[in-house]
Write a protein that holds these residues in place. Structure first.
Motif, PDB file in Angstrom:
ATOM      1  N   GLN A 240       3.343  -7.173  -0.686  1.00 22.13           N
ATOM      2  CA  GLN A 240       5.306  -6.593  -1.401  1.00 22.13           C
ATOM      3  C   GLN A 240       5.055  -4.764  -2.148  1.00 22.13           C
ATOM      4  N   ALA A 241       4.217  -5.524  -2.990  1.00 23.94           N
ATOM      5  CA  ALA A 241       3.961  -3.750  -3.431  1.00 23.94           C
ATOM      6  C   ALA A 241       3.741  -2.639  -2.460  1.00 23.94           C
ATOM      7  N   LEU A 242       2.714  -2.931  -1.934  1.00 24.52           N
ATOM      8  CA  LEU A 242       2.862  -1.802  -0.813  1.00 24.52           C
ATOM      9  C   LEU A 242       4.370  -0.961  -0.294  1.00 24.52           C
TER      10      LEU A 242
ATOM     11  N   ASN B 105      -3.613   2.074  -7.495  1.00 24.19           N
ATOM     12  CA  ASN B 105      -3.526   0.577  -8.949  1.00 24.19           C
ATOM     13  C   ASN B 105      -3.718  -0.335  -7.329  1.00 24.19           C
ATOM     14  N   ILE B 106      -2.747  -0.209  -6.732  1.00 24.48           N
ATOM     15  CA  ILE B 106      -2.748  -1.376  -5.804  1.00 24.48           C
ATOM     16  C   ILE B 106      -4.417  -1.111  -4.481  1.00 24.48           C
ATOM     17  N   TYR B 107      -4.487   0.009  -3.969  1.00 27.33           N
ATOM     18  CA  TYR B 107      -5.416  -0.304  -3.142  1.00 27.33           C
ATOM     19  C   TYR B 107      -6.305  -1.082  -4.214  1.00 27.33           C
ATOM     20  N   LYS B 108      -6.701  -0.530  -4.979  1.00 25.90           N
ATOM     21  CA  LYS B 108      -8.151  -0.664  -6.070  1.00 25.90           C
ATOM     22  C   LYS B 108      -8.652  -1.902  -6.724  1.00 25.90           C
ATOM     23  N   GLN B 109      -6.749  -2.943  -7.192  1.00 23.03           N
ATOM     24  CA  GLN B 109      -7.208  -4.081  -7.297  1.00 23.03           C
ATOM     25  C   GLN B 109      -7.376  -5.420  -6.135  1.00 23.03           C
ATOM     26  N   SER B 110      -7.141  -4.785  -4.734  1.00 25.93           N
ATOM     27  CA  SER B 110      -7.090  -5.392  -3.677  1.00 25.93           C
ATOM     28  C   SER B 110      -8.193  -4.756  -3.480  1.00 25.93           C
ATOM     29  N   GLY B 111      -8.904  -3.831  -4.296  1.00 22.98           N
ATOM     30  CA  GLY B 111     -10.194  -3.877  -3.027  1.00 22.98           C
ATOM     31  C   GLY B 111     -10.586  -2.764  -2.514  1.00 22.98           C
TER      32      GLY B 111
ATOM     33  N   VAL C 247       8.700   2.958   0.277  1.00 25.17           N
ATOM     34  CA  VAL C 247      10.433   3.497   0.733  1.00 25.17           C
ATOM     35  C   VAL C 247      10.259   4.864  -0.834  1.00 25.17           C
ATOM     36  N   THR C 248       9.861   4.244  -2.145  1.00 22.73           N
ATOM     37  CA  THR C 248       9.560   5.300  -2.933  1.00 22.73           C
ATOM     38  C   THR C 248       8.867   6.857  -2.438  1.00 22.73           C
ATOM     39  N   ILE C 249       7.463   6.025  -2.251  1.00 20.07           N
ATOM     40  CA  ILE C 249       6.790   7.312  -1.824  1.00 20.07           C
ATOM     41  C   ILE C 249       7.721   8.103  -0.290  1.00 20.07           C
TER      42      ILE C 249
END
Length: 253
Positions: free
Chosen positions: A120-122, A150-156, A127-129
């Motif tokens: 959901q964060a992605l 940060n989303i990709y980092k925290q999700s591994g 949309v913002t990007i």
């Protein structure tokens, strides 16, 4: 800003216009939000919402709702923050406020990130990007890249995390260079303007001095002409007197 907003808040009740009081409360709340004081921010923004008839959706509510949502999220109350942000997005979409809408999506993506709702964060940050890139909102785009990192980092997903870290870094350099170039241009323009003003002032002073000299010379010519005329008249009178005396002497002899 905060000092003058507080002064305005003291004066505006005398005008008996709720929209002006609400505006001051909103400004003070936003200043506290920028100063990372969520408690004060929430207090003033909540008062502003009450005065703006918060039960009715209006385009004026969008930024207030977004700031409130972000502040509640800072305090760890993510669900409450999410509700405010979602309401702001609904209003922004209804009133076609595209920039406010994508900024709200950025706030929502950060809340989803804290909730570990990575998909959901992605979706929200994409949309913002997309809109920020099309509208060339570079500061917003750079922040959105960092959120995506940060989303990709925290999700591994470290490969994509590195990709968006690089994008954010490159864009940060572009923004810095653009601001630096603008600052240099502004200084050059200011210098040229000041020099032009100095030249204009010097030219004006020179013209005024020249006018004074011409005026003085004209006055001297007028006075001199008057003096010459007066001397001529006196000479003629003296000559006439001399002639009369000569004739009188001749008659006496």
């Amino acid at each position: 800003s905060l000092e003058y907003d507080n002064k305005a808040l003291l004066l505006r009740p005398q005008l008996k216009k709720n929209e002006l009081i609400s505006s001051s409360l909103n400004n003070i709340g936003f200043m506290n939000y920028r100063s990372d004081k969520p408690d004060s921010d929430i207090y003033y923004l909540s008062r502003s919402l009450q005065m703006m008839k918060a039960d009715k959706d209006s385009d004026e509510l969008v930024l207030t709702l977004q700031n409130l949502g972000a502040s509640w999220a800072k305090k760890g109350q993510l669900d409450k923050g999410e509700r405010y942000i979602l309401r702001s997005l609904k209003i922004a979409e209804n009133y076609k406020q595209s920039e406010e809408y994508v900024r709200g999506k950025e706030d929502l993506a950060e809340i989803y990130l804290e909730q570990k709702k990575y998909a959901q964060a992605l979706s929200a940050i994409n949309v913002t990007i997309d809109t920020a890139a099309k509208s060339k909102l570079l500061d917003l785009l750079q922040r959105a890249y960092m959120v995506k990192y940060n989303i990709y980092k925290q999700s591994g997903d470290y490969k994509n995390a590195l990709l968006y870290a690089d994008k954010a870094s490159e864009l940060k350099d572009i923004i810095f260079n653009a601001k630096r170039d603008r600052a240099i241009t502004d200084k050059q323009t200011k210098y040229k303007t000041e020099e032009a003003e100095k030249d204009a002032a010097a030219f004006k002073e020179k013209s005024e001095l020249k006018d004074k000299i011409v005026t003085q010379q004209t006055m001297y010519i007028i006075v001199g002409g008057f003096a010459v005329g007066l001397l001529a008249v006196l000479f003629i009178i003296a000559y006439k007197i001399f002639q009369k005396k000569n004739k009188a002497n001749q008659r006496i002899q």
